[in-house]
Motif scaffolding. Structure first.
Motif, PDB file in Angstrom:
ATOM      1  N   LEU A  26       0.855  -1.186   0.000  1.00  0.00           N
ATOM      2  CA  LEU A  26       0.000   0.000   0.000  1.00  0.00           C
ATOM      3  C   LEU A  26       0.891   1.237   0.000  1.00  0.00           C
ATOM      4  CD1 LEU A  26      -2.888   1.048   0.073  1.00  0.00           C
ATOM      5  CD2 LEU A  26      -2.808   0.904   2.582  1.00  0.00           C
ATOM      6  N   ARG A  27       0.846   1.981  -1.108  1.00  0.00           N
ATOM      7  CA  ARG A  27       1.734   3.123  -1.322  1.00  0.00           C
ATOM      8  C   ARG A  27       1.415   4.297  -0.404  1.00  0.00           C
ATOM      9  NH1 ARG A  27       4.558   3.160  -6.402  1.00  0.00           N
ATOM     10  NH2 ARG A  27       4.718   5.399  -6.190  1.00  0.00           N
ATOM     11  N   LYS A  28       2.487   5.034  -0.049  1.00  0.00           N
ATOM     12  CA  LYS A  28       2.379   6.283   0.700  1.00  0.00           C
ATOM     13  C   LYS A  28       3.139   7.354  -0.072  1.00  0.00           C
ATOM     14  CE  LYS A  28       3.169   6.193   5.179  1.00  0.00           C
ATOM     15  NZ  LYS A  28       3.799   5.839   6.475  1.00  0.00           N
ATOM     16  N   GLY A  29       2.746   8.578   0.086  1.00  0.00           N
ATOM     17  CA  GLY A  29       3.418   9.684  -0.591  1.00  0.00           C
ATOM     18  C   GLY A  29       2.515  10.290  -1.647  1.00  0.00           C
ATOM     19  N   LYS A  30       3.015  11.299  -2.314  1.00  0.00           N
ATOM     20  CA  LYS A  30       2.204  12.034  -3.286  1.00  0.00           C
ATOM     21  C   LYS A  30       1.806  11.195  -4.492  1.00  0.00           C
ATOM     22  CE  LYS A  30       4.180  16.499  -2.118  1.00  0.00           C
ATOM     23  NZ  LYS A  30       4.960  17.631  -2.598  1.00  0.00           N
ATOM     24  N   ALA A  48      20.640  -3.999 -15.312  1.00  0.00           N
ATOM     25  CA  ALA A  48      19.764  -4.972 -15.960  1.00  0.00           C
ATOM     26  C   ALA A  48      18.396  -4.942 -15.270  1.00  0.00           C
ATOM     27  CB  ALA A  48      20.358  -6.370 -15.872  1.00  0.00           C
ATOM     28  N   ILE A  49      17.351  -5.198 -16.015  1.00  0.00           N
ATOM     29  CA  ILE A  49      15.993  -5.171 -15.480  1.00  0.00           C
ATOM     30  C   ILE A  49      15.856  -6.152 -14.315  1.00  0.00           C
ATOM     31  CG2 ILE A  49      13.561  -5.611 -16.030  1.00  0.00           C
ATOM     32  CD1 ILE A  49      14.357  -4.705 -18.954  1.00  0.00           C
ATOM     33  N   GLU A  50      16.403  -7.356 -14.474  1.00  0.00           N
ATOM     34  CA  GLU A  50      16.317  -8.367 -13.413  1.00  0.00           C
ATOM     35  C   GLU A  50      17.045  -7.907 -12.150  1.00  0.00           C
ATOM     36  OE1 GLU A  50      16.607 -10.650 -17.380  1.00  0.00           O
ATOM     37  OE2 GLU A  50      17.482  -8.848 -16.499  1.00  0.00           O
ATOM     38  N   GLU A  51      18.189  -7.250 -12.332  1.00  0.00           N
ATOM     39  CA  GLU A  51      18.938  -6.754 -11.171  1.00  0.00           C
ATOM     40  C   GLU A  51      18.205  -5.621 -10.474  1.00  0.00           C
ATOM     41  OE1 GLU A  51      21.520  -8.139  -9.574  1.00  0.00           O
ATOM     42  OE2 GLU A  51      21.080  -9.722 -11.024  1.00  0.00           O
ATOM     43  N   CYS A  52      17.541  -4.783 -11.248  1.00  0.00           N
ATOM     44  CA  CYS A  52      16.732  -3.716 -10.653  1.00  0.00           C
ATOM     45  C   CYS A  52      15.629  -4.325  -9.799  1.00  0.00           C
ATOM     46  CB  CYS A  52      16.142  -2.827 -11.749  1.00  0.00           C
ATOM     47  SG  CYS A  52      15.077  -1.507 -11.125  1.00  0.00           S
ATOM     48  N   ALA A  53      14.947  -5.330 -10.326  1.00  0.00           N
ATOM     49  CA  ALA A  53      13.878  -5.986  -9.562  1.00  0.00           C
ATOM     50  C   ALA A  53      14.437  -6.582  -8.276  1.00  0.00           C
ATOM     51  CB  ALA A  53      13.210  -7.063 -10.410  1.00  0.00           C
ATOM     52  N   ARG A  54      15.557  -7.284  -8.376  1.00  0.00           N
ATOM     53  CA  ARG A  54      16.172  -7.917  -7.204  1.00  0.00           C
ATOM     54  C   ARG A  54      16.537  -6.861  -6.150  1.00  0.00           C
ATOM     55  NH1 ARG A  54      18.112 -12.717  -7.650  1.00  0.00           N
ATOM     56  NH2 ARG A  54      18.729 -12.505  -9.797  1.00  0.00           N
ATOM     57  N   ARG A  55      17.166  -5.758  -6.598  1.00  0.00           N
ATOM     58  CA  ARG A  55      17.584  -4.687  -5.691  1.00  0.00           C
ATOM     59  C   ARG A  55      16.388  -4.014  -5.025  1.00  0.00           C
ATOM     60  NH1 ARG A  55      17.428   0.464  -6.603  1.00  0.00           N
ATOM     61  NH2 ARG A  55      17.345   0.289  -8.881  1.00  0.00           N
ATOM     62  N   GLU A  56      15.413  -3.632  -5.829  1.00  0.00           N
ATOM     63  CA  GLU A  56      14.255  -2.910  -5.288  1.00  0.00           C
ATOM     64  C   GLU A  56      13.454  -3.769  -4.317  1.00  0.00           C
ATOM     65  OE1 GLU A  56      13.321   0.163  -5.404  1.00  0.00           O
ATOM     66  OE2 GLU A  56      14.465   1.031  -7.042  1.00  0.00           O
ATOM     67  N   VAL A  57      13.264  -5.043  -4.647  1.00  0.00           N
ATOM     68  CA  VAL A  57      12.503  -5.925  -3.758  1.00  0.00           C
ATOM     69  C   VAL A  57      13.228  -6.090  -2.427  1.00  0.00           C
ATOM     70  CG1 VAL A  57      11.718  -8.315  -3.424  1.00  0.00           C
ATOM     71  CG2 VAL A  57      11.228  -7.108  -5.573  1.00  0.00           C
ATOM     72  N   LEU A  58      14.531  -6.278  -2.462  1.00  0.00           N
ATOM     73  CA  LEU A  58      15.299  -6.417  -1.226  1.00  0.00           C
ATOM     74  C   LEU A  58      15.229  -5.128  -0.400  1.00  0.00           C
ATOM     75  CD1 LEU A  58      17.053  -8.311   0.448  1.00  0.00           C
ATOM     76  CD2 LEU A  58      19.048  -7.412  -0.786  1.00  0.00           C
ATOM     77  N   THR A  61      11.276  -4.792   0.746  1.00  0.00           N
ATOM     78  CA  THR A  61      10.579  -5.856   1.473  1.00  0.00           C
ATOM     79  C   THR A  61      11.493  -6.756   2.298  1.00  0.00           C
ATOM     80  OG1 THR A  61      10.756  -7.566  -0.230  1.00  0.00           O
ATOM     81  CG2 THR A  61       8.924  -5.992  -0.432  1.00  0.00           C
ATOM     82  N   GLY A  62      12.788  -6.751   2.007  1.00  0.00           N
ATOM     83  CA  GLY A  62      13.714  -7.665   2.657  1.00  0.00           C
ATOM     84  C   GLY A  62      13.700  -9.064   2.066  1.00  0.00           C
ATOM     85  N   LEU A  63      12.916  -9.280   1.014  1.00  0.00           N
ATOM     86  CA  LEU A  63      12.809 -10.598   0.389  1.00  0.00           C
ATOM     87  C   LEU A  63      13.840 -10.768  -0.733  1.00  0.00           C
ATOM     88  CD1 LEU A  63       8.923 -10.945   0.010  1.00  0.00           C
ATOM     89  CD2 LEU A  63      10.389 -12.002   1.750  1.00  0.00           C
ATOM     90  N   ASN A  64      14.262 -12.002  -0.935  1.00  0.00           N
ATOM     91  CA  ASN A  64      15.128 -12.357  -2.057  1.00  0.00           C
ATOM     92  C   ASN A  64      14.284 -13.011  -3.139  1.00  0.00           C
ATOM     93  OD1 ASN A  64      17.850 -11.638  -1.101  1.00  0.00           O
ATOM     94  ND2 ASN A  64      17.374 -13.114   0.508  1.00  0.00           N
ATOM     95  N   VAL A 101       8.043  -4.045   5.921  1.00  0.00           N
ATOM     96  CA  VAL A 101       8.038  -2.653   5.450  1.00  0.00           C
ATOM     97  C   VAL A 101       9.407  -2.064   5.784  1.00  0.00           C
ATOM     98  CG1 VAL A 101       6.993  -0.379   5.693  1.00  0.00           C
ATOM     99  CG2 VAL A 101       5.542  -2.425   5.720  1.00  0.00           C
ATOM    100  N   MET A 102      10.267  -1.967   4.766  1.00  0.00           N
ATOM    101  CA  MET A 102      11.628  -1.462   4.941  1.00  0.00           C
ATOM    102  C   MET A 102      11.711   0.053   4.696  1.00  0.00           C
ATOM    103  SD  MET A 102      13.212  -4.332   5.622  1.00  0.00           S
ATOM    104  CE  MET A 102      14.957  -4.150   5.325  1.00  0.00           C
ATOM    105  N   GLU A 103      10.733   0.592   3.970  1.00  0.00           N
ATOM    106  CA  GLU A 103      10.693   2.024   3.656  1.00  0.00           C
ATOM    107  C   GLU A 103       9.327   2.574   4.088  1.00  0.00           C
ATOM    108  OE1 GLU A 103      13.648   2.181  -0.191  1.00  0.00           O
ATOM    109  OE2 GLU A 103      11.548   1.713  -0.574  1.00  0.00           O
ATOM    110  N   PRO A 104       9.145   2.818   5.386  1.00  0.00           N
ATOM    111  CA  PRO A 104       7.831   3.212   5.891  1.00  0.00           C
ATOM    112  C   PRO A 104       7.329   4.551   5.363  1.00  0.00           C
ATOM    113  CG  PRO A 104       9.489   3.314   7.630  1.00  0.00           C
ATOM    114  CD  PRO A 104      10.141   2.688   6.443  1.00  0.00           C
TER     115      PRO A 104
END
Length: 140
Positions: A26-30, A48-58, A61-64, A101-104
Motif C-alpha cells: 500500500l503506497r504512501k506519498g504524493k 539490468a531489469i532483473e537486477e533492478c527488480a532484485r535490488r528494489e525488492v530487497l 521488502t527484505g525478500l530475495n 516494510v523497509m521504507e515506511p
C-alpha cells in the motif's frame, strides 16, 4: 532559447509469486498514495531489469527473488501528477521470509493476494495490466 524535453521514466515492477498469490504494498506519498502496487522502482543507468527488480525488492521488502523472468510492460501516463512511465514487469518467486516494510515513508504494509482478489484501488500500471488481460498464472 533552450527547450527542455521531458521523457518518460523507466519503472520496474516485480510480480512476486508465492503459491497462488502475489505480493502488493500500500503506497504512501504524493505519487499513488493509497494505491496497491507491486514492489519496484526506477531502473538505474546501466542496470539490468532483473537486477533492478532484485535490488528494489530487497530494499523495500527484505525478500530475495528466485527464477526472475522478464514479463509484460505498460505505458502509464499519470496526467494529474504530470508523470509518464514505461513500466517493465518481472515475474519471480520468493519462497522464504515475510515481507517487511523497509521504507515506511513509501509503503505502509505488504500483503499476499490472489490475482483475481486484489485489493482496491490499484496503482495505474496494475490496472493497465488487467485491462490487457494479463495474468502471471496463465501460461502462453
Amino acid at each position: 532559447m533552450v527547450t527542455e524535453t521531458v521523457r518518460p521514466a523507466i519503472g520496474v515492477g516485480a510480480i512476486i509469486l508465492r503459491g497462488n498469490k502475489v505480493l502488493l504494498g500500500l503506497r504512501k506519498g504524493k505519487h499513488g498514495d493509497g494505491c496497491w502496487q507491486f514492489p519496484g522502482g526506477h531502473l538505474e543507468y546501466g542496470e539490468a531489469i532483473e537486477e533492478c527488480a532484485r535490488r528494489e525488492v530487497l530494499e523495500e521488502t527484505g525478500l530475495n527473488l528466485e527464477n526472475i523472468l522478464i514479463g509484460p510492460y505498460t505505458n502509464d501516463v499519470f496526467a494529474k501528477d504530470k508523470k509518464h512511465y514505461v513500466t517493465l514487469f518481472t515475474v519471480a518467486e520468493s519462497h522464504e521470509g515475510e515481507a517487511t516494510v523497509m521504507e515506511p515513508d513509501k509503503c505502509s504494509e505488504w500483503g499476499w493476494f490472489e490475482w483475481d482478489k486484489m485489493p482496491k484501488p490499484l496503482f495505474l500500471p496494475i490496472r493497465h495490466l488487467l485491462e490487457k488481460g494479463y495474468s502471471p498464472f496463465l501460461k502462453s
